[in-house]
Design a protein around this motif. Structure first.
Motif, PDB file in Angstrom:
ATOM      1  N   ASP A  95     -20.313 -22.466 -12.059  1.00 48.26           N
ATOM      2  CA  ASP A  95     -19.008 -21.818 -11.898  1.00 48.26           C
ATOM      3  C   ASP A  95     -19.118 -20.435 -11.268  1.00 48.26           C
ATOM      4  OD1 ASP A  95     -17.467 -23.906 -13.099  1.00 48.26           O
ATOM      5  OD2 ASP A  95     -18.148 -23.231 -15.063  1.00 48.26           O
ATOM      6  N   VAL A  96     -20.207 -19.717 -11.561  1.00 46.65           N
ATOM      7  CA  VAL A  96     -20.320 -18.332 -11.105  1.00 46.65           C
ATOM      8  C   VAL A  96     -21.122 -18.203  -9.823  1.00 46.65           C
ATOM      9  CG1 VAL A  96     -20.021 -17.379 -13.411  1.00 46.65           C
ATOM     10  CG2 VAL A  96     -22.323 -17.896 -12.605  1.00 46.65           C
ATOM     11  N   SER A  97     -22.024 -19.152  -9.537  1.00 43.36           N
ATOM     12  CA  SER A  97     -22.830 -19.084  -8.329  1.00 43.36           C
ATOM     13  C   SER A  97     -21.971 -19.438  -7.121  1.00 43.36           C
ATOM     14  CB  SER A  97     -24.012 -20.049  -8.420  1.00 43.36           C
ATOM     15  OG  SER A  97     -24.695 -20.094  -7.180  1.00 43.36           O
ATOM     16  N   ARG A  98     -22.158 -18.694  -6.056  1.00 47.28           N
ATOM     17  CA  ARG A  98     -21.429 -18.979  -4.827  1.00 47.28           C
ATOM     18  C   ARG A  98     -22.290 -19.716  -3.816  1.00 47.28           C
ATOM     19  NH1 ARG A  98     -17.883 -18.509  -7.405  1.00 47.28           N
ATOM     20  NH2 ARG A  98     -17.591 -20.510  -6.433  1.00 47.28           N
ATOM     21  N   GLU A  99     -23.508 -20.074  -4.214  1.00 49.51           N
ATOM     22  CA  GLU A  99     -24.388 -20.800  -3.318  1.00 49.51           C
ATOM     23  C   GLU A  99     -23.925 -22.242  -3.176  1.00 49.51           C
ATOM     24  OE1 GLU A  99     -28.791 -19.892  -3.715  1.00 49.51           O
ATOM     25  OE2 GLU A  99     -28.044 -19.205  -5.660  1.00 49.51           O
ATOM     26  N   ASN A 100     -24.362 -22.872  -2.090  1.00 50.64           N
ATOM     27  CA  ASN A 100     -24.099 -24.286  -1.891  1.00 50.64           C
ATOM     28  C   ASN A 100     -24.771 -25.081  -3.004  1.00 50.64           C
ATOM     29  OD1 ASN A 100     -24.928 -27.060  -0.737  1.00 50.64           O
ATOM     30  ND2 ASN A 100     -23.382 -26.355   0.719  1.00 50.64           N
ATOM     31  N   LEU A 101     -24.068 -26.075  -3.546  1.00 52.29           N
ATOM     32  CA  LEU A 101     -24.608 -26.837  -4.669  1.00 52.29           C
ATOM     33  C   LEU A 101     -25.934 -27.504  -4.335  1.00 52.29           C
ATOM     34  CD1 LEU A 101     -21.533 -28.569  -6.304  1.00 52.29           C
ATOM     35  CD2 LEU A 101     -22.802 -26.571  -7.087  1.00 52.29           C
ATOM     36  N   ALA A 102     -26.086 -27.968  -3.094  1.00 49.53           N
ATOM     37  CA  ALA A 102     -27.343 -28.608  -2.723  1.00 49.53           C
ATOM     38  C   ALA A 102     -28.496 -27.612  -2.775  1.00 49.53           C
ATOM     39  CB  ALA A 102     -27.226 -29.212  -1.321  1.00 49.53           C
ATOM     40  N   GLN A 103     -28.195 -26.320  -2.484  1.00 50.90           N
ATOM     41  CA  GLN A 103     -29.242 -25.303  -2.479  1.00 50.90           C
ATOM     42  C   GLN A 103     -29.663 -24.901  -3.881  1.00 50.90           C
ATOM     43  OE1 GLN A 103     -27.137 -22.359  -0.113  1.00 50.90           O
ATOM     44  NE2 GLN A 103     -28.298 -22.902   1.720  1.00 50.90           N
ATOM     45  N   ILE A 104     -28.735 -24.922  -4.837  1.00 49.35           N
ATOM     46  CA  ILE A 104     -29.078 -24.496  -6.199  1.00 49.35           C
ATOM     47  C   ILE A 104     -29.455 -25.682  -7.077  1.00 49.35           C
ATOM     48  CG2 ILE A 104     -27.670 -22.411  -6.111  1.00 49.35           C
ATOM     49  CD1 ILE A 104     -25.500 -23.806  -7.674  1.00 49.35           C
ATOM     50  N   GLY A 105     -29.526 -26.878  -6.455  1.00 52.00           N
ATOM     51  CA  GLY A 105     -29.901 -28.059  -7.235  1.00 52.00           C
ATOM     52  C   GLY A 105     -28.720 -28.515  -8.048  1.00 52.00           C
ATOM     53  N   GLY A 106     -27.710 -29.103  -7.365  1.00 55.12           N
ATOM     54  CA  GLY A 106     -26.413 -29.394  -7.975  1.00 55.12           C
ATOM     55  C   GLY A 106     -26.456 -30.100  -9.308  1.00 55.12           C
ATOM     56  N   THR A 107     -27.479 -30.946  -9.528  1.00 51.85           N
ATOM     57  CA  THR A 107     -27.542 -31.698 -10.777  1.00 51.85           C
ATOM     58  C   THR A 107     -27.758 -30.772 -11.961  1.00 51.85           C
ATOM     59  OG1 THR A 107     -28.494 -33.578  -9.598  1.00 51.85           O
ATOM     60  CG2 THR A 107     -28.711 -33.560 -11.980  1.00 51.85           C
ATOM     61  N   GLY A 108     -26.812 -30.773 -12.884  1.00 51.58           N
ATOM     62  CA  GLY A 108     -26.979 -30.023 -14.124  1.00 51.58           C
ATOM     63  C   GLY A 108     -26.416 -28.622 -14.136  1.00 51.58           C
ATOM     64  N   VAL A 109     -26.037 -28.073 -12.967  1.00 50.51           N
ATOM     65  CA  VAL A 109     -25.616 -26.667 -12.958  1.00 50.51           C
ATOM     66  C   VAL A 109     -24.287 -26.459 -13.680  1.00 50.51           C
ATOM     67  CG1 VAL A 109     -26.881 -26.144 -10.843  1.00 50.51           C
ATOM     68  CG2 VAL A 109     -24.488 -26.876 -10.682  1.00 50.51           C
ATOM     69  N   PHE A 110     -23.504 -27.524 -13.852  1.00 48.51           N
ATOM     70  CA  PHE A 110     -22.226 -27.402 -14.550  1.00 48.51           C
ATOM     71  C   PHE A 110     -22.313 -27.802 -16.025  1.00 48.51           C
ATOM     72  CE2 PHE A 110     -20.619 -28.142 -10.127  1.00 48.51           C
ATOM     73  CZ  PHE A 110     -20.014 -26.902  -9.966  1.00 48.51           C
ATOM     74  N   VAL A 111     -23.471 -28.258 -16.474  1.00 52.80           N
ATOM     75  CA  VAL A 111     -23.543 -28.793 -17.833  1.00 52.80           C
ATOM     76  C   VAL A 111     -24.521 -28.073 -18.761  1.00 52.80           C
ATOM     77  CG1 VAL A 111     -22.922 -31.077 -16.957  1.00 52.80           C
ATOM     78  CG2 VAL A 111     -25.317 -30.524 -17.322  1.00 52.80           C
ATOM     79  N   THR A 112     -25.494 -27.349 -18.216  1.00 50.94           N
ATOM     80  CA  THR A 112     -26.534 -26.749 -19.052  1.00 50.94           C
ATOM     81  C   THR A 112     -25.958 -25.816 -20.104  1.00 50.94           C
ATOM     82  OG1 THR A 112     -28.156 -26.936 -17.263  1.00 50.94           O
ATOM     83  CG2 THR A 112     -28.652 -25.383 -19.042  1.00 50.94           C
ATOM     84  N   ALA A 113     -25.016 -24.951 -19.711  1.00 49.76           N
ATOM     85  CA  ALA A 113     -24.441 -24.005 -20.665  1.00 49.76           C
ATOM     86  C   ALA A 113     -23.681 -24.728 -21.774  1.00 49.76           C
ATOM     87  CB  ALA A 113     -23.520 -23.022 -19.946  1.00 49.76           C
ATOM     88  N   LEU A 114     -23.008 -25.821 -21.434  1.00 44.46           N
ATOM     89  CA  LEU A 114     -22.284 -26.602 -22.440  1.00 44.46           C
ATOM     90  C   LEU A 114     -23.267 -27.245 -23.417  1.00 44.46           C
ATOM     91  CD1 LEU A 114     -19.682 -28.318 -20.091  1.00 44.46           C
ATOM     92  CD2 LEU A 114     -19.124 -26.719 -21.915  1.00 44.46           C
ATOM     93  N   ARG A 115     -24.340 -27.781 -22.880  1.00 49.83           N
ATOM     94  CA  ARG A 115     -25.345 -28.408 -23.745  1.00 49.83           C
ATOM     95  C   ARG A 115     -26.035 -27.372 -24.638  1.00 49.83           C
ATOM     96  NH1 ARG A 115     -28.065 -33.129 -19.881  1.00 49.83           N
ATOM     97  NH2 ARG A 115     -26.696 -34.786 -20.662  1.00 49.83           N
ATOM     98  N   ASP A 116     -26.291 -26.195 -24.093  1.00 45.86           N
ATOM     99  CA  ASP A 116     -26.896 -25.139 -24.907  1.00 45.86           C
ATOM    100  C   ASP A 116     -25.986 -24.760 -26.066  1.00 45.86           C
ATOM    101  OD1 ASP A 116     -29.085 -25.106 -23.255  1.00 45.86           O
ATOM    102  OD2 ASP A 116     -28.502 -23.305 -22.150  1.00 45.86           O
ATOM    103  N   ALA A 117     -24.668 -24.704 -25.792  1.00 45.33           N
ATOM    104  CA  ALA A 117     -23.708 -24.373 -26.851  1.00 45.33           C
ATOM    105  C   ALA A 117     -23.687 -25.448 -27.931  1.00 45.33           C
ATOM    106  CB  ALA A 117     -22.310 -24.190 -26.254  1.00 45.33           C
ATOM    107  N   LEU A 118     -23.840 -26.699 -27.541  1.00 46.81           N
ATOM    108  CA  LEU A 118     -23.918 -27.795 -28.511  1.00 46.81           C
ATOM    109  C   LEU A 118     -25.141 -27.639 -29.409  1.00 46.81           C
ATOM    110  CD1 LEU A 118     -22.992 -31.004 -26.445  1.00 46.81           C
ATOM    111  CD2 LEU A 118     -21.864 -30.243 -28.539  1.00 46.81           C
ATOM    112  N   VAL A 119     -26.274 -27.403 -28.801  1.00 50.74           N
ATOM    113  CA  VAL A 119     -27.518 -27.292 -29.564  1.00 50.74           C
ATOM    114  C   VAL A 119     -27.480 -26.089 -30.510  1.00 50.74           C
ATOM    115  CG1 VAL A 119     -30.003 -26.895 -29.355  1.00 50.74           C
ATOM    116  CG2 VAL A 119     -28.873 -28.512 -27.815  1.00 50.74           C
TER     117      VAL A 119
END
Length: 322
Positions: free
Chosen positions: A48-72
């Motif tokens: 959400d905060v990165s302005r880089e192209n998703l392919a450049q930042i490794g699009g897989t997981g960039v929208f879910v890691t923080a949510l999963r961390d909050a769950l754990v």
């Protein structure tokens, strides 16, 4: 799960209008099932905060890691993801308790002057941040005897459609499901046939995730699960995982149910990988009985992945980028 009936269940969600809308629908369903209040907990992800192209930042997981961390960490009780954003490897401590009935999996075109893709002029500028869409859009245009220019874009739905409204682009491509969920489906000027544009694996589906150790919540959320959706996206994601292991080319996939009259008796899985310029695509399909188990869905995905790799999918790695 805390069983106090007055204690709200905390649903972790991204802050975007789309994420809040789809999480809100899930929250209503969970309230009806459990009789418990559900509060949305807004979480900002790296994507959400990165302005880089998703392919450049490794699009897989960039929208879910923080949510999963909050769950754990126990900050939320469950989370809602767009399934296509989830990595194919599932953490042991978390479980996808439900995959509700899938929305429209197709890609949608929003173009100036109400144009369809076939009506776009030669050289039209089309916005998308997806390598999968880029590859197939160029191949589709070539099949129509014209060329397009794809422009990498990011941002929410308003931002992307704004590029068309402001005249910067002739069209943009978005997920039809996302437009529908925020009540803007009528702004699509063309719904792209899956014969020309296979969606991302899992596109249009949601994943409701919680701690695997919370058996009571897993069971409650499981009432939202749609078996046909789970079987279809499982096959698609296994295909993706197998191709990711041997091919870095953009991947599209769709599993759909085939009926003989009113009886649903088969599932067809289609997959595509290609070079970014769309000059080379490996597109195959396989059909089998409707999977009755996770293992059967996995077998369908692996079978097609093996066929695609044998047909040269791995040879597309890194070729003809734009």
């Amino acid at each position: 799960m805390n069983t106090r009936p007055d204690q709200p269940l905390r649903l972790g969600t991204r802050r975007s209008k789309l994420a809040m809308s789809q999480s809100g629908h899930v929250a209503e369903a969970v309230r009806a099932i459990t009789g418990r209040p559900v509060e949305l907990v807004e979480i900002t992800t790296y994507g959400d905060v990165s302005r880089e192209n998703l392919a450049q930042i490794g699009g897989t997981g960039v929208f879910v890691t923080a949510l999963r961390d909050a769950l754990v960490r126990g900050e939320v009780d469950f989370a809602v993801h767009s399934l296509k954003d989830l990595p194919t490897t599932q953490p042991d401590e978390l479980v996808i308790a439900a995959m509700p009935k899938r929305e429209d999996p197709r890609d949608a075109l929003v173009a100036r002057d109400g144009l369809t893709f076939e009506q776009l002029p030669d050289g039209a500028r089309v916005g998308t941040g997806s390598p999968r869409r880029t590859a197939q859009l160029h191949a589709y245009a070539r099949s129509l005897g014209k060329r397009i220019e794809t422009v990498a874009i990011r941002g929410n739905v308003d931002t992307r459609i704004g590029f068309v409204r402001d005249g910067e682009l002739d069209a943009v491509v978005l997920a039809a499901a996302g437009l529908n969920r925020i009540g803007r489906g009528d702004e699509a000027t063309d719904l792209l046939s899956v014969d020309n544009m296979l969606p991302a694996p899992g596109q249009g589906a949601l994943a409701v995730e919680c701690l695997a150790s919370d058996a009571e919540l897993v069971a409650a959320l499981g009432e939202l699960d749609d078996p046909h959706t789970r079987a279809a996206v499982t096959a698609e994601r296994v295909l993706l995982a197998a191709l990711e292991a041997g091919c870095s080319a953009p991947v599209g996939a769709l599993a759909d149910l085939l009926a003989d009259g009113e009886i649903v008796n088969e599932m067809r899985l289609r997959g595509v990988v290609g070079t970014l310029d769309g000059t080379t695509l490996v597109q195959l399909s396989t059909t089998g009985p409707v999977p009755q188990s996770y293992d059967e869905a996995m077998a369908l995905g692996r079978e097609l992945a093996d066929e695609m790799l044998a047909k040269g999918a791995a040879g597309l790695m890194g070729e003809r980028s734009l």
